[in-house]
Scaffold this motif. Structure first.
Motif, mmCIF file in Angstrom:
data_model
loop_
_atom_site.group_PDB
_atom_site.id
_atom_site.type_symbol
_atom_site.label_atom_id
_atom_site.label_comp_id
_atom_site.label_asym_id
_atom_site.label_seq_id
_atom_site.Cartn_x
_atom_site.Cartn_y
_atom_site.Cartn_z
ATOM 1 N N THR A 103 0.833 -1.206 0.000
ATOM 2 C CA THR A 103 0.000 0.000 0.000
ATOM 3 C C THR A 103 0.870 1.259 0.000
ATOM 4 N N HIS A 104 2.188 1.076 0.105
ATOM 5 C CA HIS A 104 3.111 2.220 0.188
ATOM 6 C C HIS A 104 3.904 2.470 -1.092
ATOM 7 N N VAL A 105 4.212 1.382 -1.834
ATOM 8 C CA VAL A 105 4.981 1.500 -3.075
ATOM 9 C C VAL A 105 4.391 0.536 -4.108
ATOM 10 N N ASN A 106 4.761 0.710 -5.365
ATOM 11 C CA ASN A 106 4.257 -0.153 -6.429
ATOM 12 C C ASN A 106 5.123 -1.405 -6.535
ATOM 13 N N ALA A 107 4.997 -2.280 -5.539
ATOM 14 C CA ALA A 107 5.812 -3.499 -5.506
ATOM 15 C C ALA A 107 5.084 -4.583 -4.713
ATOM 16 N N PRO A 108 5.428 -5.845 -4.980
ATOM 17 C CA PRO A 108 4.769 -6.962 -4.300
ATOM 18 C C PRO A 108 5.419 -7.294 -2.958
ATOM 19 N N ILE A 109 4.596 -7.655 -1.999
ATOM 20 C CA ILE A 109 5.061 -8.180 -0.714
ATOM 21 C C ILE A 109 4.789 -9.677 -0.735
ATOM 22 N N ILE A 110 5.836 -10.465 -0.565
ATOM 23 C CA ILE A 110 5.685 -11.919 -0.537
ATOM 24 C C ILE A 110 5.212 -12.300 0.861
ATOM 25 N N GLU A 111 4.020 -12.886 0.947
ATOM 26 C CA GLU A 111 3.407 -13.155 2.236
ATOM 27 C C GLU A 111 4.176 -14.174 3.070
ATOM 28 N N GLU A 112 4.855 -15.114 2.453
ATOM 29 C CA GLU A 112 5.528 -16.169 3.202
ATOM 30 C C GLU A 112 6.758 -15.687 3.982
ATOM 31 N N PHE A 113 7.448 -14.656 3.501
ATOM 32 C CA PHE A 113 8.627 -14.157 4.213
ATOM 33 C C PHE A 113 8.181 -13.171 5.293
ATOM 34 N N PRO A 114 8.688 -13.318 6.534
ATOM 35 C CA PRO A 114 8.109 -12.616 7.682
ATOM 36 C C PRO A 114 8.399 -11.117 7.825
ATOM 37 N N VAL A 115 9.474 -10.607 7.244
ATOM 38 C CA VAL A 115 9.800 -9.187 7.368
ATOM 39 C C VAL A 115 10.069 -8.623 5.980
ATOM 40 N N CYS A 116 9.491 -7.457 5.699
ATOM 41 C CA CYS A 116 9.608 -6.870 4.366
ATOM 42 C C CYS A 116 9.803 -5.361 4.455
ATOM 43 N N MET A 117 10.807 -4.867 3.705
ATOM 44 C CA MET A 117 11.023 -3.434 3.549
ATOM 45 C C MET A 117 10.414 -3.014 2.214
ATOM 46 N N GLU A 118 9.581 -1.994 2.230
ATOM 47 C CA GLU A 118 8.939 -1.471 1.028
ATOM 48 C C GLU A 118 9.724 -0.234 0.604
ATOM 49 N N CYS A 119 10.247 -0.260 -0.620
ATOM 50 C CA CYS A 119 11.217 0.754 -1.033
ATOM 51 C C CYS A 119 10.850 1.435 -2.351
ATOM 52 N N GLU A 120 11.192 2.703 -2.430
ATOM 53 C CA GLU A 120 11.153 3.455 -3.685
ATOM 54 C C GLU A 120 12.571 3.534 -4.216
ATOM 55 N N LEU A 121 12.719 3.432 -5.527
ATOM 56 C CA LEU A 121 14.033 3.570 -6.137
ATOM 57 C C LEU A 121 14.543 4.987 -5.914
ATOM 58 N N GLU A 122 15.710 5.091 -5.330
ATOM 59 C CA GLU A 122 16.329 6.392 -5.102
ATOM 60 C C GLU A 122 17.415 6.669 -6.139
ATOM 61 N N ASP A 123 18.179 5.621 -6.482
ATOM 62 C CA ASP A 123 19.296 5.823 -7.399
ATOM 63 C C ASP A 123 19.776 4.462 -7.897
ATOM 64 N N ILE A 124 20.416 4.469 -9.044
ATOM 65 C CA ILE A 124 21.173 3.313 -9.508
ATOM 66 C C ILE A 124 22.582 3.817 -9.772
ATOM 67 N N VAL A 125 23.518 3.290 -9.017
ATOM 68 C CA VAL A 125 24.920 3.697 -9.104
ATOM 69 C C VAL A 125 25.601 2.796 -10.121
ATOM 70 N N GLU A 126 26.229 3.408 -11.103
ATOM 71 C CA GLU A 126 26.926 2.645 -12.132
ATOM 72 C C GLU A 126 28.376 3.105 -12.185
ATOM 73 N N GLY A 127 29.241 2.181 -12.451
ATOM 74 C CA GLY A 127 30.667 2.477 -12.498
ATOM 75 C C GLY A 127 31.426 1.250 -12.057
#
Length: 187
Positions: A103-127
């Motif tokens: 309900t916080h981000v456009n991503a799936p929460i897998i019900e079987e795993f007990p702890v989940c962090m819901e995240c927004e993409l902040e950056d992709i570091v390349e190099g």
């Protein structure tokens, strides 16, 4: 006396993290990542390459979840690390696991795993490294792994860690000290 072992991935333990994201059609993909860590109080960094289906999905949807794998779900967690979403069309569906949309981000929460962090993409570091950096918007946890204060109890979580030396999974063990207390005698 220490013996030289050459170049190795010599950090132990490594977390066993399940990274989940939707593709552009709302299909779930999950991968197993051991190379991830908290980067600040509300930021996580995942060292995953550009070629992963999950990385491609995160670029498109700008969101993902990070679940902590546990002993009870080790077999599926390992499968998510072996099968590639680039080649296995029904990778997630094969497991018969369940997701709910965050309900916080456009991503799936897998019900079987007990702890989940819901995240927004902040950056992709390349190099010299490739890192997906996410802002943690929320953490959710099954009540079964919470203590009486509503905090995650590591003893109830039975989290998995990965051993780069022997390529094994281990369960997080007993608490042996209190952080920011054990070294006070040296202050």
């Amino acid at each position: 006396m220490k013996k030289d072992l050459g170049v190795q991935q010599a950090v132990f333990p490594m977390p066993v993290l399940m990274i989940a994201a939707y593709d552009e059609n709302g299909k779930v993909n999950v991968m197993n990542v051991a190379w991830g860590q908290i980067a600040s109080s509300d930021t996580i960094a995942l060292f995953i390459s550009e070629g992963h289906k999950t990385t491609k999905n995160i670029r498109k949807t700008k969101a993902f979840t990070v679940s902590i794998a546990d002993v009870d779900h080790m077999d599926v967690a390992d499968y998510f690390g072996m099968a590639s979403g680039n080649t296995v069309e029904d990778k997630f569906e094969r497991t018969k696991y369940h997701v709910v949309k965050s309900t916080h981000v456009n991503a799936p929460i897998i019900e079987e795993f007990p702890v989940c962090m819901e995240c927004e993409l902040e950056d992709i570091v390349e190099g010299s490294i490739h890192a997906v950096v996410g802002k943690i918007i929320n953490v959710c946890a099954d009540e079964s792994v919470l203590d009486e204060k509503g905090q995650v109890d590591v003893d109830k979580l039975h989290a998995l860690v990965f051993d780069n030396f022997q390529r094994g999974y281990y369960e997080v063990g007993k608490k042996v000290g209190q952080a920011w207390d054990a070294g006070k005698k040296w202050l």
